[in-house]
Design a protein around this motif. Structure first.
Motif, short mmCIF file in Angstrom:
data_model
loop_
_atom_site.label_atom_id
_atom_site.label_comp_id
_atom_site.label_asym_id
_atom_site.label_seq_id
_atom_site.Cartn_x
_atom_site.Cartn_y
_atom_site.Cartn_z
N LEU A 30 125.62 -92.47 14.52
CA LEU A 30 125.81 -93.82 15.05
C LEU A 30 127.24 -94.05 15.50
O LEU A 30 127.48 -94.79 16.45
CB LEU A 30 125.38 -94.85 14.01
N LEU A 31 128.21 -93.41 14.83
CA LEU A 31 129.59 -93.52 15.28
C LEU A 31 129.78 -92.87 16.65
O LEU A 31 130.61 -93.34 17.45
CB LEU A 31 130.54 -92.85 14.28
N LEU A 32 129.04 -91.81 16.93
CA LEU A 32 129.15 -91.14 18.22
C LEU A 32 128.38 -91.85 19.32
O LEU A 32 128.62 -91.61 20.50
CB LEU A 32 128.66 -89.70 18.10
N SER A 33 127.44 -92.72 18.96
CA SER A 33 126.66 -93.43 19.96
C SER A 33 127.47 -94.60 20.50
O SER A 33 128.54 -94.93 20.00
CB SER A 33 125.34 -93.93 19.35
N MET A 34 126.95 -95.24 21.51
CA MET A 34 127.64 -96.37 22.13
C MET A 34 127.31 -97.66 21.38
O MET A 34 126.37 -98.37 21.73
CB MET A 34 127.23 -96.50 23.60
N GLY A 35 128.06 -97.95 20.33
CA GLY A 35 127.89 -99.21 19.61
C GLY A 35 126.85 -99.19 18.51
O GLY A 35 126.63 -100.22 17.86
N GLY A 36 126.23 -98.07 18.26
CA GLY A 36 125.21 -98.02 17.22
C GLY A 36 125.75 -98.30 15.84
O GLY A 36 125.10 -98.94 15.01
N TRP A 76 137.23 -103.43 15.71
CA TRP A 76 137.63 -103.37 17.11
C TRP A 76 136.72 -104.25 17.98
O TRP A 76 137.21 -104.99 18.82
CB TRP A 76 137.58 -101.93 17.62
N ALA A 77 135.42 -104.16 17.76
CA ALA A 77 134.48 -104.95 18.57
C ALA A 77 134.71 -106.44 18.38
O ALA A 77 134.74 -107.20 19.34
CB ALA A 77 133.04 -104.58 18.22
#
Length: 114
Positions: A30-36, A76-77
């Protein structure tokens, strides 16, 4: 896991080696996905903390790092949505969130009775 007197400490059924490794793999993916990781953080961070409590020290380190990175991404988000790219907030808030989250999981994940 054993207590000092030799009695076995039984953790939750899902904190076994395979499931704990699956939680870590899912959090990493999930860290590597886009916002997962941002969306799943309310589930993955507590699961990492509880599973780390019942696994060995290597998993405790892994869980603390993954939780810290996940919470840094959440920080960050939130900062980006609140103030855009205003410096120093766009890097300071994720840094504090990541370090605090990782330290929190490290602290919570101490083995029972230690």
């Amino acid at each position: 896991m054993m207590q000092a007197d030799g009695a076995r400490v039984v953790g939750p059924w899902w904190a076994g080696r395979g499931v704990a490794a699956g939680v870590a793999a899912l959090a990493g993916f999930l860290l590597l996905s886009m916002g997962g990781a941002i969306v799943a953080a309310p589930v993955t961070v507590p699961l990492l903390a509880v599973a780390a409590r019942w696994r060995g020290p290597q998993y405790r380190i892994t869980a603390a790092v993954l939780a810290g990175l996940t919470l840094a991404e959440v920080g960050w988000a939130g900062t980006y949505l609140a103030v855009g790219e205003a410096r120093p907030w766009v890097w300071l808030v994720p840094l504090v969130a990541g370090l605090g989250g990782g330290a929190g999981v490290w602290r919570v994940a101490r083995p029972p009775h230690s």
